[in-house]
Design a protein around this motif. Structure first.
Motif, PDB file in Angstrom:
ATOM      1  N   LYS A 166      36.825  40.112  66.001  1.00  0.00           N
ATOM      2  CA  LYS A 166      37.057  41.114  64.955  1.00  0.00           C
ATOM      3  C   LYS A 166      38.177  42.060  65.386  1.00  0.00           C
ATOM      4  CE  LYS A 166      32.493  41.493  62.671  1.00  0.00           C
ATOM      5  NZ  LYS A 166      31.517  40.701  63.444  1.00  0.00           N
ATOM      6  N   ASP A 167      38.145  42.470  66.648  1.00  0.00           N
ATOM      7  CA  ASP A 167      39.205  43.347  67.157  1.00  0.00           C
ATOM      8  C   ASP A 167      40.563  42.656  67.066  1.00  0.00           C
ATOM      9  OD1 ASP A 167      37.346  45.277  67.730  1.00  0.00           O
ATOM     10  OD2 ASP A 167      37.366  44.979  69.907  1.00  0.00           O
ATOM     11  N   LEU A 192      43.992  43.710  64.808  1.00  0.00           N
ATOM     12  CA  LEU A 192      45.349  43.816  65.346  1.00  0.00           C
ATOM     13  C   LEU A 192      46.319  42.959  64.548  1.00  0.00           C
ATOM     14  CD1 LEU A 192      44.608  43.730  69.197  1.00  0.00           C
ATOM     15  CD2 LEU A 192      45.420  45.688  67.872  1.00  0.00           C
ATOM     16  N   LEU A 193      45.881  41.782  64.123  1.00  0.00           N
ATOM     17  CA  LEU A 193      46.724  40.919  63.294  1.00  0.00           C
ATOM     18  C   LEU A 193      47.020  41.588  61.952  1.00  0.00           C
ATOM     19  CD1 LEU A 193      45.077  37.440  63.995  1.00  0.00           C
ATOM     20  CD2 LEU A 193      47.416  38.102  64.588  1.00  0.00           C
ATOM     21  N   LEU A 194      46.004  42.215  61.364  1.00  0.00           N
ATOM     22  CA  LEU A 194      46.211  42.898  60.091  1.00  0.00           C
ATOM     23  C   LEU A 194      47.202  44.038  60.247  1.00  0.00           C
ATOM     24  CD1 LEU A 194      42.583  43.059  58.600  1.00  0.00           C
ATOM     25  CD2 LEU A 194      44.344  41.327  58.256  1.00  0.00           C
ATOM     26  N   ARG A 195      47.060  44.803  61.311  1.00  0.00           N
ATOM     27  CA  ARG A 195      48.025  45.882  61.548  1.00  0.00           C
ATOM     28  C   ARG A 195      49.434  45.330  61.684  1.00  0.00           C
ATOM     29  NH1 ARG A 195      48.457  48.207  67.415  1.00  0.00           N
ATOM     30  NH2 ARG A 195      49.217  46.043  67.557  1.00  0.00           N
ATOM     31  N   ASP A 196      49.583  44.258  62.469  1.00  0.00           N
ATOM     32  CA  ASP A 196      50.907  43.699  62.710  1.00  0.00           C
ATOM     33  C   ASP A 196      51.476  43.003  61.477  1.00  0.00           C
ATOM     34  OD1 ASP A 196      50.695  44.663  65.268  1.00  0.00           O
ATOM     35  OD2 ASP A 196      50.164  42.737  66.173  1.00  0.00           O
ATOM     36  N   ALA A 197      50.603  42.692  60.515  1.00  0.00           N
ATOM     37  CA  ALA A 197      51.080  42.148  59.238  1.00  0.00           C
ATOM     38  C   ALA A 197      51.570  43.256  58.312  1.00  0.00           C
ATOM     39  CB  ALA A 197      49.970  41.359  58.549  1.00  0.00           C
ATOM     40  N   GLY A 198      51.354  44.514  58.721  1.00  0.00           N
ATOM     41  CA  GLY A 198      51.791  45.655  57.921  1.00  0.00           C
ATOM     42  C   GLY A 198      50.701  46.316  57.127  1.00  0.00           C
ATOM     43  N   ASP A 255      38.064  36.504  54.901  1.00  0.00           N
ATOM     44  CA  ASP A 255      36.619  36.292  54.886  1.00  0.00           C
ATOM     45  C   ASP A 255      36.034  36.570  56.274  1.00  0.00           C
ATOM     46  OD1 ASP A 255      36.930  34.072  56.540  1.00  0.00           O
ATOM     47  OD2 ASP A 255      36.186  32.620  55.078  1.00  0.00           O
ATOM     48  N   PRO A 256      34.707  36.458  56.454  1.00  0.00           N
ATOM     49  CA  PRO A 256      34.094  36.838  57.729  1.00  0.00           C
ATOM     50  C   PRO A 256      34.561  36.021  58.931  1.00  0.00           C
ATOM     51  CG  PRO A 256      32.432  36.775  56.001  1.00  0.00           C
ATOM     52  CD  PRO A 256      33.677  36.178  55.425  1.00  0.00           C
ATOM     53  N   TYR A 257      35.178  34.873  58.696  1.00  0.00           N
ATOM     54  CA  TYR A 257      35.599  34.002  59.787  1.00  0.00           C
ATOM     55  C   TYR A 257      37.093  34.117  60.093  1.00  0.00           C
ATOM     56  CZ  TYR A 257      31.145  32.113  58.278  1.00  0.00           C
ATOM     57  OH  TYR A 257      29.833  31.984  57.901  1.00  0.00           O
ATOM     58  N   GLY A 258      37.783  35.014  59.393  1.00  0.00           N
ATOM     59  CA  GLY A 258      39.202  35.203  59.647  1.00  0.00           C
ATOM     60  C   GLY A 258      40.107  34.297  58.841  1.00  0.00           C
ATOM     61  N   PHE A 259      39.596  33.736  57.744  1.00  0.00           N
ATOM     62  CA  PHE A 259      40.415  32.912  56.862  1.00  0.00           C
ATOM     63  C   PHE A 259      41.015  33.793  55.764  1.00  0.00           C
ATOM     64  CE2 PHE A 259      37.912  29.675  58.901  1.00  0.00           C
ATOM     65  CZ  PHE A 259      38.741  28.555  58.943  1.00  0.00           C
ATOM     66  N   GLU A 292      41.464  28.966  47.449  1.00  0.00           N
ATOM     67  CA  GLU A 292      41.930  27.627  47.795  1.00  0.00           C
ATOM     68  C   GLU A 292      42.923  27.686  48.953  1.00  0.00           C
ATOM     69  OE1 GLU A 292      43.497  25.696  44.367  1.00  0.00           O
ATOM     70  OE2 GLU A 292      41.678  25.977  43.173  1.00  0.00           O
ATOM     71  N   ASN A 293      42.921  26.636  49.780  1.00  0.00           N
ATOM     72  CA  ASN A 293      43.860  26.493  50.898  1.00  0.00           C
ATOM     73  C   ASN A 293      43.901  27.735  51.795  1.00  0.00           C
ATOM     74  OD1 ASN A 293      44.719  23.895  49.978  1.00  0.00           O
ATOM     75  ND2 ASN A 293      45.996  24.909  48.457  1.00  0.00           N
ATOM     76  N   PRO A 294      42.768  28.122  52.350  1.00  0.00           N
ATOM     77  CA  PRO A 294      42.755  29.316  53.207  1.00  0.00           C
ATOM     78  C   PRO A 294      43.575  29.134  54.478  1.00  0.00           C
ATOM     79  CG  PRO A 294      40.679  28.125  53.386  1.00  0.00           C
ATOM     80  CD  PRO A 294      41.442  27.480  52.270  1.00  0.00           C
ATOM     81  N   VAL A 295      44.111  30.241  54.971  1.00  0.00           N
ATOM     82  CA  VAL A 295      44.900  30.268  56.203  1.00  0.00           C
ATOM     83  C   VAL A 295      44.015  30.790  57.330  1.00  0.00           C
ATOM     84  CG1 VAL A 295      46.866  31.313  57.380  1.00  0.00           C
ATOM     85  CG2 VAL A 295      47.070  30.629  54.968  1.00  0.00           C
ATOM     86  N   ASN A 296      43.862  30.021  58.385  1.00  0.00           N
ATOM     87  CA  ASN A 296      43.039  30.435  59.515  1.00  0.00           C
ATOM     88  C   ASN A 296      43.860  31.365  60.411  1.00  0.00           C
ATOM     89  OD1 ASN A 296      41.425  30.723  61.783  1.00  0.00           O
ATOM     90  ND2 ASN A 296      40.746  28.598  61.786  1.00  0.00           N
ATOM     91  N   LEU A 297      43.691  32.671  60.215  1.00  0.00           N
ATOM     92  CA  LEU A 297      44.462  33.640  60.979  1.00  0.00           C
ATOM     93  C   LEU A 297      44.148  33.589  62.470  1.00  0.00           C
ATOM     94  CD1 LEU A 297      44.375  36.835  58.713  1.00  0.00           C
ATOM     95  CD2 LEU A 297      46.262  35.246  59.045  1.00  0.00           C
ATOM     96  N   MET A 298      42.917  33.243  62.811  1.00  0.00           N
ATOM     97  CA  MET A 298      42.529  33.240  64.210  1.00  0.00           C
ATOM     98  C   MET A 298      43.183  32.097  64.973  1.00  0.00           C
ATOM     99  SD  MET A 298      40.877  35.821  63.492  1.00  0.00           S
ATOM    100  CE  MET A 298      40.514  36.308  65.162  1.00  0.00           C
ATOM    101  N   VAL A 299      43.634  31.073  64.265  1.00  0.00           N
ATOM    102  CA  VAL A 299      44.318  29.940  64.888  1.00  0.00           C
ATOM    103  C   VAL A 299      45.827  30.040  64.692  1.00  0.00           C
ATOM    104  CG1 VAL A 299      44.640  27.433  64.859  1.00  0.00           C
ATOM    105  CG2 VAL A 299      42.338  28.406  64.660  1.00  0.00           C
TER     106      VAL A 299
END
Length: 373
Positions: A112-113, A117-123, A291-295, A304-311
């Motif tokens: 989650k942390d 950080l990814l969300l912040r860096d995305a702006g 979503d809760p898994y970072g998609f 549709e076609n979710p992006v896996n941010l954690m990967v």
């Protein structure tokens, strides 16, 4: 702890204060002035000190910029808003819920942390915590503090059932949210508990509203009009007048995002709002949903076609605009419609209605007797 946030917001630059509705737009040169001052022990410029005094009644004149201003840098991506389903789990079982499932699952705290950080860096400057019920997630308070510390303006969408808890009130008092929006499902235990299918839900809600008012925590209310409570609408408005800084009313029920028609049963007859014409949406371009898994998806409905941010990390978000555009194309039962210029429903939501085999009069003008194609 910082007093104000200076940040890019899309193509603009703004200065805001957590918990305050007022802010100021500034030119790039002023934002750069603040950014350059961080490592040079420079004091707050007069224009910001005067603006902070006028907008929020705070005094930051003579203080070092680094001690009271969180200056967010420009980022390569143009996203400024996001919604985060921290957990789909909920302590209510609302008849009208649009979620396809409500499992108590999600990322571990460390991930989650990393997501924040990814969300912040995305702006992302404006972050909405949603669910399920976000406040029941075991990491809600930790994640809220993390997002706050990263310089995000936070909105919480909540059923209010845990607002009375001291740890929630203390958190919102110490780190004010930009907005706390509480759903109001009725003005009595009979209507409220019937819609939420949770005995004692109304009692918990009112306990939370009273605790927030006593603590000075500002709330917005979302009045959810259904067949269970439509007869109490005026009483619901009175509750909103007493406990909320502002309120909105929502009457349209929708299927789940994967096309289950069950939520439509909660619709109040005669209360379909068909006044707003859909004029496009920047979903997937300037904001997105996680979503809760970072998609990441374009929004809460278009999944549709979710992006896996954690990967994939931030690179994955570069694919999201094209994914969103593809979901907005008129297709299926909406292809070639001559009424599309006055349509009130975006394509992903229309698809959910169609998959639910919902009556046309619940979402489409053709249900009003106009079958022109």
């Amino acid at each position: 702890m910082y007093q104000v946030i200076a940040s890019p917001q899309g193509e603009k630059f703004i200065v805001g204060r957590p918990g305050a509705r007022r802010g100021m737009q500034i030119p790039y040169a002023m934002h750069k002035e603040l950014f350059d001052a961080l490592g040079k022990e420079r004091v707050v410029p007069r224009w910001l000190a005067d603006g902070a005094r006028q907008a929020w009644g705070i005094e930051i004149s003579g203080r070092a910029v680094k001690d009271c201003v969180l200056v967010r840098p420009l980022t390569p991506l143009n996203y400024s808003r996001a919604t985060w389903e921290i957990n789909k789990g909920c302590n209510f079982n609302c008849e009208h819920c649009y979620l396809a499932e409500r499992k108590f699952e999600g990322l571990p705290r460390e991930e989650k942390d990393r997501l924040l950080l990814l969300l912040r860096d995305a702006g992302v400057l404006w972050l909405q915590f949603t669910g399920g019920e976000p406040t029941i997630d075991r990491d809600f308070a930790h994640s809220y503090r993390k997002a706050y510390g990263l310089g995000m303006f936070i909105e919480i969408l909540t059923n209010g059932s845990r607002l009375h808890r001291p740890e929630i009130i203390d958190l919102l008092s110490a780190m004010p949210a930009h907005k706390v929006t509480v759903s109001l499902y009725g003005a009595s235990s009979e209507s409220f508990d019937s819609l939420t299918r949770k005995p004692g839900a109304y009692r918990l809600l009112m306990k939370g509203l009273k605790a927030a008012k006593e603590a000075g925590v500002s709330l917005d209310l979302a009045l959810i009009i259904t067949r269970h409570n439509v007869h109490e609408l005026e009483a619901m408005r009175k509750i909103a007048d007493e406990y909320a800084a502002a309120y909105s009313e929502y009457a349209n029920m929708s299927p789940t995002y994967d096309g289950n028609p069950e939520p439509l049963a909660a619709q109040a007859p005669g209360f379909l709002d068909k006044s707003t014409v859909f004029q496009g949406c920047p979903a997937g371009h300037t904001f997105f949903h996680v979503d809760p898994y970072g998609f990441a998806t374009m929004c809460k409905v278009g999944r549709e076609n979710p992006v896996n941010l954690m990967v994939e990390g931030l690179a994955g978000l570069t694919r999201l605009p094209a994914i969103a555009d593809a979901q907005m194309l008129r297709s299926g039962g909406c292809g070639g419609c001559r009424l599309s210029a006055t349509c009130r429903v975006c394509r992903p939501l229309a698809k959910a209605y169609q998959e639910a085999k919902a009556p046309l009069n619940t979402y489409c003008q053709h249900g009003n007797g106009d079958d022109a194609l």
